[in-house]
Structures are given as C-alpha cells and as structure tokens.
Design a protein around this motif. Structure first.
Motif, PDB file in Angstrom:
ATOM      1  N   PHE A  63       1.278  -1.542  -0.062  1.00 29.29           N
ATOM      2  CA  PHE A  63       0.018  -0.005  -0.179  1.00 29.29           C
ATOM      3  C   PHE A  63       0.660   1.493   0.196  1.00 29.29           C
ATOM      4  N   ALA A  64       1.231   0.922   0.634  1.00 29.56           N
ATOM      5  CA  ALA A  64       2.997   2.447   0.803  1.00 29.56           C
ATOM      6  C   ALA A  64       3.477   3.212  -0.656  1.00 29.56           C
ATOM      7  N   ARG A  65       4.010   1.224  -1.102  1.00 33.34           N
ATOM      8  CA  ARG A  65       4.434   2.090  -2.880  1.00 33.34           C
ATOM      9  C   ARG A  65       2.995   2.384  -3.159  1.00 33.34           C
ATOM     10  N   ALA A  66       1.764   1.871  -3.416  1.00 30.72           N
ATOM     11  CA  ALA A  66       0.845   2.118  -4.480  1.00 30.72           C
ATOM     12  C   ALA A  66       0.436   3.665  -3.982  1.00 30.72           C
ATOM     13  N   TYR A  67       0.399   4.135  -2.583  1.00 25.16           N
ATOM     14  CA  TYR A  67      -0.315   5.531  -2.392  1.00 25.16           C
ATOM     15  C   TYR A  67       0.818   6.820  -2.267  1.00 25.16           C
ATOM     16  N   GLY A  68       2.008   6.254  -2.502  1.00 30.10           N
ATOM     17  CA  GLY A  68       2.816   6.853  -2.670  1.00 30.10           C
ATOM     18  C   GLY A  68       2.936   8.289  -1.562  1.00 30.10           C
ATOM     19  N   ALA A  99       5.124   4.347  14.401  1.00 26.14           N
ATOM     20  CA  ALA A  99       6.019   4.071  13.596  1.00 26.14           C
ATOM     21  C   ALA A  99       6.359   3.280  12.736  1.00 26.14           C
ATOM     22  N   THR A 100       6.386   2.554  11.270  1.00 27.19           N
ATOM     23  CA  THR A 100       6.878   1.374  10.423  1.00 27.19           C
ATOM     24  C   THR A 100       8.782   1.561  11.366  1.00 27.19           C
ATOM     25  N   ILE A 101       8.413   0.495  10.659  1.00 30.61           N
ATOM     26  CA  ILE A 101      10.248   0.524  10.433  1.00 30.61           C
ATOM     27  C   ILE A 101      10.669  -0.166   9.231  1.00 30.61           C
ATOM     28  N   ASP A 102      11.525   1.030   8.465  1.00 26.58           N
ATOM     29  CA  ASP A 102      12.030   0.644   6.838  1.00 26.58           C
ATOM     30  C   ASP A 102      12.769   0.040   6.620  1.00 26.58           C
ATOM     31  N   VAL A 103      12.340  -1.578   6.771  1.00 23.11           N
ATOM     32  CA  VAL A 103      13.858  -2.345   6.901  1.00 23.11           C
ATOM     33  C   VAL A 103      14.430  -2.619   5.283  1.00 23.11           C
ATOM     34  N   ALA A 104      15.353  -1.996   4.366  1.00 20.19           N
ATOM     35  CA  ALA A 104      15.853  -1.838   3.645  1.00 20.19           C
ATOM     36  C   ALA A 104      14.017  -2.428   1.991  1.00 20.19           C
ATOM     37  N   GLY A 105      13.654  -1.361   1.934  1.00 17.99           N
ATOM     38  CA  GLY A 105      12.291  -1.026   1.516  1.00 17.99           C
ATOM     39  C   GLY A 105      10.965  -1.892   2.483  1.00 17.99           C
ATOM     40  N   ARG A 106      10.757  -2.393   3.245  1.00 22.69           N
ATOM     41  CA  ARG A 106       9.914  -3.824   3.378  1.00 22.69           C
ATOM     42  C   ARG A 106       9.246  -3.179   4.830  1.00 22.69           C
ATOM     43  N   LEU A 107       8.374  -2.433   5.173  1.00 23.19           N
ATOM     44  CA  LEU A 107       7.180  -2.079   6.142  1.00 23.19           C
ATOM     45  C   LEU A 107       7.172  -3.077   7.427  1.00 23.19           C
ATOM     46  N   GLY A 108       7.714  -2.732   9.258  1.00 25.40           N
ATOM     47  CA  GLY A 108       6.947  -3.733   9.464  1.00 25.40           C
ATOM     48  C   GLY A 108       7.338  -2.823  10.859  1.00 25.40           C
ATOM     49  N   PHE A 109       7.238  -3.815  12.033  1.00 24.37           N
ATOM     50  CA  PHE A 109       6.913  -3.207  13.362  1.00 24.37           C
ATOM     51  C   PHE A 109       7.780  -3.678  14.300  1.00 24.37           C
ATOM     52  N   LEU A 110       8.094  -5.304  13.684  1.00 22.24           N
ATOM     53  CA  LEU A 110       9.902  -6.397  14.566  1.00 22.24           C
ATOM     54  C   LEU A 110      10.227  -6.112  14.009  1.00 22.24           C
ATOM     55  N   PHE A 111      11.572  -6.376  14.581  1.00 18.96           N
ATOM     56  CA  PHE A 111      12.979  -6.590  13.538  1.00 18.96           C
ATOM     57  C   PHE A 111      13.771  -7.390  14.386  1.00 18.96           C
ATOM     58  N   GLY A 112      14.767  -8.348  13.215  1.00 23.47           N
ATOM     59  CA  GLY A 112      15.836  -8.833  14.114  1.00 23.47           C
ATOM     60  C   GLY A 112      16.347 -10.106  13.568  1.00 23.47           C
ATOM     61  N   THR A 113      17.883  -9.902  14.239  1.00 24.79           N
ATOM     62  CA  THR A 113      19.030 -10.586  13.451  1.00 24.79           C
ATOM     63  C   THR A 113      18.993 -11.685  14.638  1.00 24.79           C
ATOM     64  N   GLY A 114      19.950 -12.602  14.093  1.00 21.59           N
ATOM     65  CA  GLY A 114      19.988 -13.683  14.956  1.00 21.59           C
ATOM     66  C   GLY A 114      19.481 -14.160  15.998  1.00 21.59           C
ATOM     67  N   VAL A 115      19.365 -14.385  16.660  1.00 22.20           N
ATOM     68  CA  VAL A 115      18.745 -15.525  17.578  1.00 22.20           C
ATOM     69  C   VAL A 115      17.035 -15.183  17.537  1.00 22.20           C
ATOM     70  N   PHE A 116      16.070 -13.647  17.228  1.00 17.95           N
ATOM     71  CA  PHE A 116      15.294 -14.275  16.356  1.00 17.95           C
ATOM     72  C   PHE A 116      14.969 -14.463  15.446  1.00 17.95           C
ATOM     73  N   ARG A 117      15.856 -14.326  14.455  1.00 20.93           N
ATOM     74  CA  ARG A 117      15.733 -15.520  13.211  1.00 20.93           C
ATOM     75  C   ARG A 117      16.071 -16.807  13.457  1.00 20.93           C
TER      76      ARG A 117
END
Length: 331
Positions: free
Chosen positions: A87-92, A144-162
């Motif tokens: 939706f963010a891409r479509a809404y600009g 706020a959302t988190i923009d992770v290399a163009g992907r929007l979300g609310f949670l992010f994690g490397t390592g043990v989360f992944r």
C-alpha cells in the motif's frame, strides 16, 4: 502506550477496506471465515482477497480511488507487513489509511502488543462496521513503522530472533503459540546442557553497527533487534521503550552469551531494561548493520517474515500508521 486520538467514518459510503490473505491460518482452518467477513462487511466495507503481490497492488489502487479511511488486514504479522509495504508503494506521497488488525494469521504479535481483542476476524470486522454505521468515533494510536530495506514492519531481529523462527516454522505447516512455547523450552534446555540445538541456533554473530550516524562498533551480538511495539511473542517485551515516541524505533544490540540471555528472560518478560554491560539500546531513526565478513548476508526477520540481504542492511523510521483500537462493544 501514548494517548489515543480518534476518527469518525462516513456512514453513507464504504469507508472500510479489507485485505484478506487466503493463506492465513484462520482461513486455512475454516474456509467459511471469508464468507463471514463478506457478510459482516455489508455495505460499509469492501472485502478483497490478495493471492499475490500483483493482486495486492490492484487492491491498493482500488482502495485509494475509493478513499478508504480504514484498511483492515485479515492475516497475521506477515500479512500486515506485506500489505503495508504494498500500500505504501501504491499510495506514494498520499497518506495511508488507518490500519485495523483482524488477527487471522499464525502469528498475531503486533495485534497482541497493541491490545486487539482475541476474537475471530469476522467478529472484529463486525465491531468496526457497527461503529462506522453508527457514526461512532474510532480511537487509534499512531505508530512508526520500521523501513527494512524497503519492507515496512513493526518488529525486526537478527541472530536468535531469526534462528528461533527457523526452528518454529520447521515444526510443521501450521505452527501455533503452543509450538512457540515448546520451541523456546527446547532451546532453553539445550542452552543449559550446552547441546547441539543451542550451538546451532544461538551462536553470536560479528556485526558492525552505525546508529544515527554514530558507530556502535562490532559484536559479537546474540541479536540486533528493533521494534515500534514492545512485544515479540509469548508475552516477552524486549522493546520496553517502544511506546515512548512515535517517530523512532527502540534498537537493541544484545552482546550477552546464550546463558546470560537465558537468565534475563524473566526481566525481558516484565519489560524491564537490560543490563548496560550486556546490551546497548536507544531510540533511533536510522541504523545500518554490516557483516564483518566480506560478502556475508544479514539473516533476519521482519514481523515474522524471513529475509536475507547481502551486505549492509539499513533500518530507517518508515511512515507513521494510525492503528485502530477495535471497539470493545459487541454487536
């Protein structure tokens, strides 16, 4: 959580738009959920299935043209991030609709963190439709959302989360909160006895961090994680500062060993700050994660979806979203 504001929908036209992920857990378990969503929508909501990204783009353009005020997602955390990104891409530059989470997925962590009632998707939609029909003000919280290399979300994690999610999804085609609890118990037990599962899943990674233009140095880190909501599942709240500001995300770089992290689980569950000697954290707007090994990839998760990015991975504050508080009153 910050104080809520409110919006009132126009009762004379459809102002709710529902994006349905037909592969979401609730719909796979009960195919009649879609029919109940359509029945709940009546004349106040448009209900559309998104089977792929092309269909999602078409739906976003349709909803933008229809001036939808509230975008409801019938899916889980992964559906939320895919839908918001599309939706963010479509809404600009145009403002996104307010967001309502209908809890239809395997993981509904963001909905839990934001207090969405644990009810069936069609029941939640009926409550929204009734409010629209009656001209009732709908409260919302801006996140706020988190923009992770163009992907929007609310949670992010490397390592043990992944790694946890790799193991969780490997448990079968339809994992559940019970699966998550059992997976955590297996990992914790393996940490205690220093077993092969722990060695495989909770090894620390050597990563370099730049945070709002300031180097944080290199790991090793058990995880580098971020959230604009406090929870990550099973009631654990590592992002205890997530609700302090609506224009930043809570970044956590955990340098503890697996054994030290295991001892901190009660503190994390209570939403308490972690010891400064074992974790660094801040409210930030921009962070870059770089593997110290040339050519290595950053393996991570965004709202439960698994990603792998070669080279540096940048996290930025994304668009703010007004997340609707589903009315407590029934229908």
């Amino acid at each position: 959580m910050p104080d809520a504001a409110s919006i009132t929908l126009d009762p004379t036209r459809p102002t709710l738009g529902v994006v349905v992920n037909p592969r979401a857990r609730s719909l796979r378990r009960d195919p009649q959920v879609l029919a109940r969503l359509r029945a709940a929508a009546g004349t106040h909501a448009l209900v559309r299935e998104a089977r792929d990204l092309a269909e999602l783009n078409d739906i976003a353009l349709e909803f933008r043209e229809a001036r939808i005020a509230v975008l409801a997602v019938a899916g889980g955390d992964g559906s939320n991030t895919v839908t918001l990104t599309g939706f963010a891409r479509a809404y600009g530059e145009q403002a996104l609709p307010a967001l309502a989470l209908l809890r239809a997925g395997t993981m509904n962590t963001v909905a839990d963190a934001l207090g969405v009632p644990r009810l069936a998707p069609d029941v939640l939609l009926r409550r929204l439709v009734r409010a629209a029909r009656d001209g009732e003000a709908l409260s919302f919280h801006e996140r706020a959302t988190i923009d992770v290399a163009g992907r929007l979300g609310f949670l992010f994690g490397t390592g043990v989360f992944r790694s946890f999610l790799d193991e969780y999804y490997a448990a079968g085609p339809d994992p559940s909160p019970g699966t998550a609890a059992r997976t955590l118990a297996r990992i914790a037990g393996s940490i205690v006895v220093r077993g092969p599962l722990a060695a495989r899943l909770v090894a620390r990674e050597s990563l370099e961090l730049d945070v709002d233009g300031t180097p944080w140095g290199s790991g090793p880190y058990l995880t580098v994680a971020a959230g604009t909501v406090d929870q990550v599942g099973l009631g654990f709240r590592p992002f205890c500062r997530a609700f302090e500001r609506a224009d930043a995300f809570h970044l956590l770089a955990l340098g503890a060993s697996a054994t030290q992290a295991l001892r901190m689980l009660p503190r994390i569950h209570r939403g308490r700050p972690l010891p400064a000697g074992l974790a660094a954290d801040a409210l930030v707007r921009d962070a870059t994660i770089r593997p110290t090994q040339p050519g290595a990839a950053v393996r991570a998760m965004v709202d439960g979806d698994l990603i792998e990015v070669n080279g540096p991975l940048r996290l930025r504050v994304g668009p703010r979203v007004r997340v609707i508080d589903v009315p407590a009153r029934g229908v």
